[in-house]
Design an enzyme around this catalytic site. Sequence first.
Site, PDB file in Angstrom:
ATOM      1  N   TYR A 215     -20.429  22.311 -23.830  1.00  0.00           N
ATOM      2  CA  TYR A 215     -20.275  23.579 -24.595  1.00  0.00           C
ATOM      3  C   TYR A 215     -18.975  24.356 -24.061  1.00  0.00           C
ATOM      4  O   TYR A 215     -18.669  24.235 -22.938  1.00  0.00           O
ATOM      5  CB  TYR A 215     -21.596  24.375 -24.723  1.00  0.00           C
ATOM      6  CG  TYR A 215     -21.936  25.020 -23.536  1.00  0.00           C
ATOM      7  CD1 TYR A 215     -21.285  26.351 -22.834  1.00  0.00           C
ATOM      8  CD2 TYR A 215     -22.555  24.267 -22.485  1.00  0.00           C
ATOM      9  CE1 TYR A 215     -21.623  26.932 -21.656  1.00  0.00           C
ATOM     10  CE2 TYR A 215     -23.220  24.914 -21.172  1.00  0.00           C
ATOM     11  CZ  TYR A 215     -22.628  25.945 -21.002  1.00  0.00           C
ATOM     12  OH  TYR A 215     -22.773  26.739 -19.707  1.00  0.00           O
TER      13      TYR A 215
ATOM     14  N   GLY B 216      12.994  34.273 -32.806  1.00  0.00           N
ATOM     15  CA  GLY B 216      13.417  34.414 -31.133  1.00  0.00           C
ATOM     16  C   GLY B 216      14.648  33.364 -31.092  1.00  0.00           C
ATOM     17  O   GLY B 216      15.470  33.774 -30.136  1.00  0.00           O
TER      18      GLY B 216
ATOM     19  N   MET C  46      18.632  31.355 -31.925  1.00  0.00           N
ATOM     20  CA  MET C  46      19.413  31.591 -33.012  1.00  0.00           C
ATOM     21  C   MET C  46      19.091  31.032 -34.315  1.00  0.00           C
ATOM     22  O   MET C  46      18.475  29.854 -34.161  1.00  0.00           O
ATOM     23  CB  MET C  46      20.769  30.869 -32.411  1.00  0.00           C
ATOM     24  CG  MET C  46      21.794  31.068 -32.955  1.00  0.00           C
ATOM     25  SD  MET C  46      23.432  30.157 -33.075  1.00  0.00           S
ATOM     26  CE  MET C  46      22.904  29.186 -34.427  1.00  0.00           C
TER      27      MET C  46
ATOM     28  N   HIS D  12      11.981  40.187 -41.603  1.00  0.00           N
ATOM     29  CA  HIS D  12      11.672  39.670 -40.162  1.00  0.00           C
ATOM     30  C   HIS D  12      10.310  40.436 -40.022  1.00  0.00           C
ATOM     31  O   HIS D  12       9.191  39.571 -39.334  1.00  0.00           O
ATOM     32  CB  HIS D  12      12.540  39.981 -39.306  1.00  0.00           C
ATOM     33  CG  HIS D  12      12.203  39.835 -37.871  1.00  0.00           C
ATOM     34  ND1 HIS D  12      11.740  40.956 -37.299  1.00  0.00           N
ATOM     35  CD2 HIS D  12      12.307  38.877 -36.947  1.00  0.00           C
ATOM     36  CE1 HIS D  12      11.323  40.247 -35.829  1.00  0.00           C
ATOM     37  NE2 HIS D  12      11.720  39.223 -35.712  1.00  0.00           N
TER      38      HIS D  12
ATOM     39  N   SER E 179     -21.462  25.128 -14.904  1.00  0.00           N
ATOM     40  CA  SER E 179     -20.530  25.850 -15.838  1.00  0.00           C
ATOM     41  C   SER E 179     -19.080  26.224 -15.031  1.00  0.00           C
ATOM     42  O   SER E 179     -19.313  26.676 -13.711  1.00  0.00           O
ATOM     43  CB  SER E 179     -21.227  27.258 -16.035  1.00  0.00           C
ATOM     44  OG  SER E 179     -20.253  28.040 -17.113  1.00  0.00           O
TER      45      SER E 179
ATOM     46  N   ARG F 265       9.306  24.491 -46.277  1.00  0.00           N
ATOM     47  CA  ARG F 265       8.635  24.253 -45.194  1.00  0.00           C
ATOM     48  C   ARG F 265       7.019  24.816 -45.588  1.00  0.00           C
ATOM     49  O   ARG F 265       7.005  25.355 -46.528  1.00  0.00           O
ATOM     50  CB  ARG F 265       9.023  25.141 -44.125  1.00  0.00           C
ATOM     51  CG  ARG F 265       8.819  26.438 -44.248  1.00  0.00           C
ATOM     52  CD  ARG F 265       9.431  27.246 -42.905  1.00  0.00           C
ATOM     53  NE  ARG F 265       9.837  28.431 -43.453  1.00  0.00           N
ATOM     54  CZ  ARG F 265      10.357  29.367 -42.588  1.00  0.00           C
ATOM     55  NH1 ARG F 265      10.966  29.012 -41.193  1.00  0.00           N
ATOM     56  NH2 ARG F 265      10.622  30.745 -42.864  1.00  0.00           N
TER      57      ARG F 265
ATOM     58  N   LYS G 115      12.872  21.865 -40.226  1.00  0.00           N
ATOM     59  CA  LYS G 115      13.837  22.079 -40.957  1.00  0.00           C
ATOM     60  C   LYS G 115      14.678  20.740 -41.571  1.00  0.00           C
ATOM     61  O   LYS G 115      14.718  20.484 -42.660  1.00  0.00           O
ATOM     62  CB  LYS G 115      14.921  23.062 -40.792  1.00  0.00           C
ATOM     63  CG  LYS G 115      15.688  23.715 -41.788  1.00  0.00           C
ATOM     64  CD  LYS G 115      16.599  25.200 -41.349  1.00  0.00           C
ATOM     65  CE  LYS G 115      15.650  26.319 -40.677  1.00  0.00           C
ATOM     66  NZ  LYS G 115      16.268  27.105 -39.894  1.00  0.00           N
TER      67      LYS G 115
ATOM     68  N   CYS H  72     -17.086  28.828 -18.761  1.00  0.00           N
ATOM     69  CA  CYS H  72     -17.313  30.084 -19.119  1.00  0.00           C
ATOM     70  C   CYS H  72     -16.048  31.252 -18.696  1.00  0.00           C
ATOM     71  O   CYS H  72     -16.214  32.371 -18.744  1.00  0.00           O
ATOM     72  CB  CYS H  72     -18.596  30.634 -18.719  1.00  0.00           C
ATOM     73  SG  CYS H  72     -18.749  30.650 -16.768  1.00  0.00           S
TER      74      CYS H  72
ATOM     75  N   ARG I  49      22.205  25.677 -38.692  1.00  0.00           N
ATOM     76  CA  ARG I  49      20.929  26.477 -38.428  1.00  0.00           C
ATOM     77  C   ARG I  49      19.941  25.747 -37.632  1.00  0.00           C
ATOM     78  O   ARG I  49      20.299  24.433 -37.289  1.00  0.00           O
ATOM     79  CB  ARG I  49      20.120  26.560 -39.729  1.00  0.00           C
ATOM     80  CG  ARG I  49      20.965  26.896 -40.897  1.00  0.00           C
ATOM     81  CD  ARG I  49      20.400  26.711 -42.192  1.00  0.00           C
ATOM     82  NE  ARG I  49      19.730  28.012 -42.607  1.00  0.00           N
ATOM     83  CZ  ARG I  49      19.064  28.130 -43.681  1.00  0.00           C
ATOM     84  NH1 ARG I  49      18.764  27.165 -44.416  1.00  0.00           N
ATOM     85  NH2 ARG I  49      18.815  29.396 -44.152  1.00  0.00           N
TER      86      ARG I  49
END
Length: 878
Positions: free
Chosen positions: A853, A101, A103, A456, A766, A336, A22, A833, A92
């Site tokens: 991978y 979540g 203030m 909200h 792996s 934003r 902000k 994995c 703010r």
Amino acid sequence: MAKWVYKFEEGRASMRNLLGGKGCNLAEMTYLGLPIPQGFTITTEACTEYHKNNNALTQEMEDQILEDLTWLEGINGKKFGDVNDPLLVSVRSGARVSMPGMMDTILNLGLNDVAVEGFAKKTNNPRFAYDSYRRFIQMFSDVVMGVPKSLFEKEIDALKAKKGVKYDIDLDTDDMKSLIATFKQIYKDNQHEDFPQDAKTQLFEAVRAVFRSWDNPRAIVYRRMNDIPGDWGTAVNVQTMVFGNMGNTSGTGVAFTRNPATGEKGIFGEYLIDAQGEDVVAGVRTPSPISQLEKDLPECYKQFMELATKLENHFHDMQDMEFTIQEGKLYFLQTRNGKRTAQAAIKIACDLVDEGQIDEKEAVCRIEAKSLDQLLHPTFDKDALKAGEVIGHALPASPGAAAGKIYFTAEEAKAAGKGGRGERVVLVRLETSPEDIEGMHASEGILTARGGMTSHAAVVARGMGTCCVSGCTELKVDEEKKVCELGGYTFHEGDYISLDGNTGNIYKGDIKTVPASTNTGDFGRIMGWADKYRKLRVRTNADTPADAANAVRLGAEGIGLCRTEHMFFNEDRIPKIRRMILSDTVEEREAALNQLIPFQKGDFKAMYKALEGRPMVVRYLDPPLHEFVPKTEEDMEQLAKDMNLSVEEVKTRCDELHEFNPMMGHRGCRLAVTYPEIAKMQTRAVMEAAIEVNAEEGYSIEPDIMIPLVGEVKELKFVKDVVVETAEAVKKEKNSDIKYHIGTMIEIPRAALTADKIAQEAEFFSFGTNDLTQMTFGFSRDDAGKFLESYYQNKIYEFDPFAKLDQEGVGQLVQMAVEKGRKTRPDLHCGICGEHGGDPSTIDFCHRVGLDYVSCSPFRVPIARLAAAQAAINNEKN
Ligand code: PEP
Ligand code: MG
């Protein structure tokens, strides 16, 4: 001396980490010359310092705040706390990324018993002035001091009832004065002191409250769900107040430059005439569409449209803006990059590429990998939907389809839904608030009676990818009695309801849902770009042909983990594997294995066919015994019959198999060391399957055989010798020269520590990060959930190490093992994995340590493809 406070004019958009989202955008808008009520930002570093400093502002911070306050008084020509014409500010919070979540906002700060009189005279609008003070006391008490909001709301409702009026707007100046007196008394009863009259005290209290709220339980849950580190902190923005509630030439609203649900270009927003910002966001009154502004205040609308376009072109992204019009003058309060559905994100990214605003790589990075989950969410089955009865309609706030049992509170939804009893839940509320977040997370869908598209419920559900229908005014909800009424029906807790987040339709009953198809144009373009830029390959963890085919459809390049014990999970097979586990002699075991081999080979063939020639890593049996030993009387009887034993004998064998720590027990390669015939059977099955499928389909599959739970090279060598002997025998029998590879899982810390030796025998590694995490932390995979919550609340751990790889500890073992392994065998093929293979932050790590991978569950394959591309692009940049 550290600088803790920046005037908006001192910042830029590039200072996001320091000023928060902000703050840095207010600075950028100031730089661009937009109409911004001026102010200053207290930095995120100040927040971190506040927490280090035993939750106290330092003298230096207080001095700098006061210094900039004096400057703000100067440019406004007003004094803070003045009795004639007081300067009022909003306070703010603003972290680097927007974070529900915490203030959020306090408005009208600076009013007190005397200043309100001056304010009334100055504005010539006593009702407005006293209403502002009333609102401020309410917000300050609730948000800063934690006095329950309901105490105040009850008083307003009581007064309205007494006067026989419906809306707040029907209350007059004297009513406001009487509410102020009552509110101050509520404050005193709760806080045991008078409501603070000194404006500077009010300001410091508010700043402290924002900093404190960074660590409140809701914020901690949100951070964990969204991978936000606890040490980022939040900034605080102190901004001159402008008023949208000064009559019919004033108003306030929120608007997006593109539709946040679909991505369609064009201004999309809502506003309320004669209202303050929280009225829109909280969904207390249902707002008008922004097009209404063109009729009400055409000049303001024209200016707003011009500036909105300017902002989008400047930031090259869809903007979410808050604005206020005070007596015909337009102000921007924030902008934003707007939150959006995955569907919208994909469309917007592709459109921006086509408009020449961003390039392909930027487009790939614009989509939050995890959000693709939303696209993979269900829609309604078309036929079932035709038969469905529409009982209401409201705003399509977040897409997807949901059907489930109604619950009226977040707690009950949490207990019943995902992560709880596993029921499908639809949370039905008057409106939602941040404390509902966990209940929302546990639900398939959310339905609210109040609130617009930016309420909200809508914003949070969209972020979570949960279906949401909001602002259903016909819906009558009694949360206490646990009933609601809609379309002439009464629903109780546990009754089924279905929601369509794309159309806003609400249906009676439980309508069947089907998985979504993702292969649409824009999705395909983004995935195509992701595949172009990623270095990591993406495989899947699958144990059935259906899962394998689904993963291939979603872009999997093979199977990274086929858990062979899972192939025996269904009802008709589990007795066969139990029989093998409970066998006492080699003969008994071989007989049981002979029963298993046709299934095993048939399954491997089906898997290879589903993969159409792609590779598959077959992980040899690794059944933690407690998951497989029969527990019920019925299962024991069945097994006794199969094995020609008495029930007593079966019980005795089960008792003998009992282990105190089954996760560290007789599983993985330890089984094959004790019973080599198991490895022999599996080798025969996989080799024969591959040879036959190659012949039938013309593929050139080379089986990858993976030995689990190895901690010592000699145990790997022992099992490998068994595998090689059988494999060579099969080749000879079948007259085949098929190649095959033997590798291992690295899932025991000792294997990672001795990876150079292990690599002498293993052709590939792996990383089984589920077990590796379990054994590195010493946490049981099955039990950690019971105590981890306390660790989050006490800020010992910030996230679940079984969901997101602990790079500092477990990651070190992974990195070391890759390095050591490749010293011995430079072409060592390495993958992951464990469950972490589908987590974007872990994928970034895998890219950095040079894995070949990642392998994850089928529905996470697109997420992994995108995250792998983002890892490649971002690491190239840095
Ligand atoms: C692991 O431990 O990470 C793994 C993939 O194996 P499993 O979950 O089957 O123990
Ligand atoms: Mg494991």
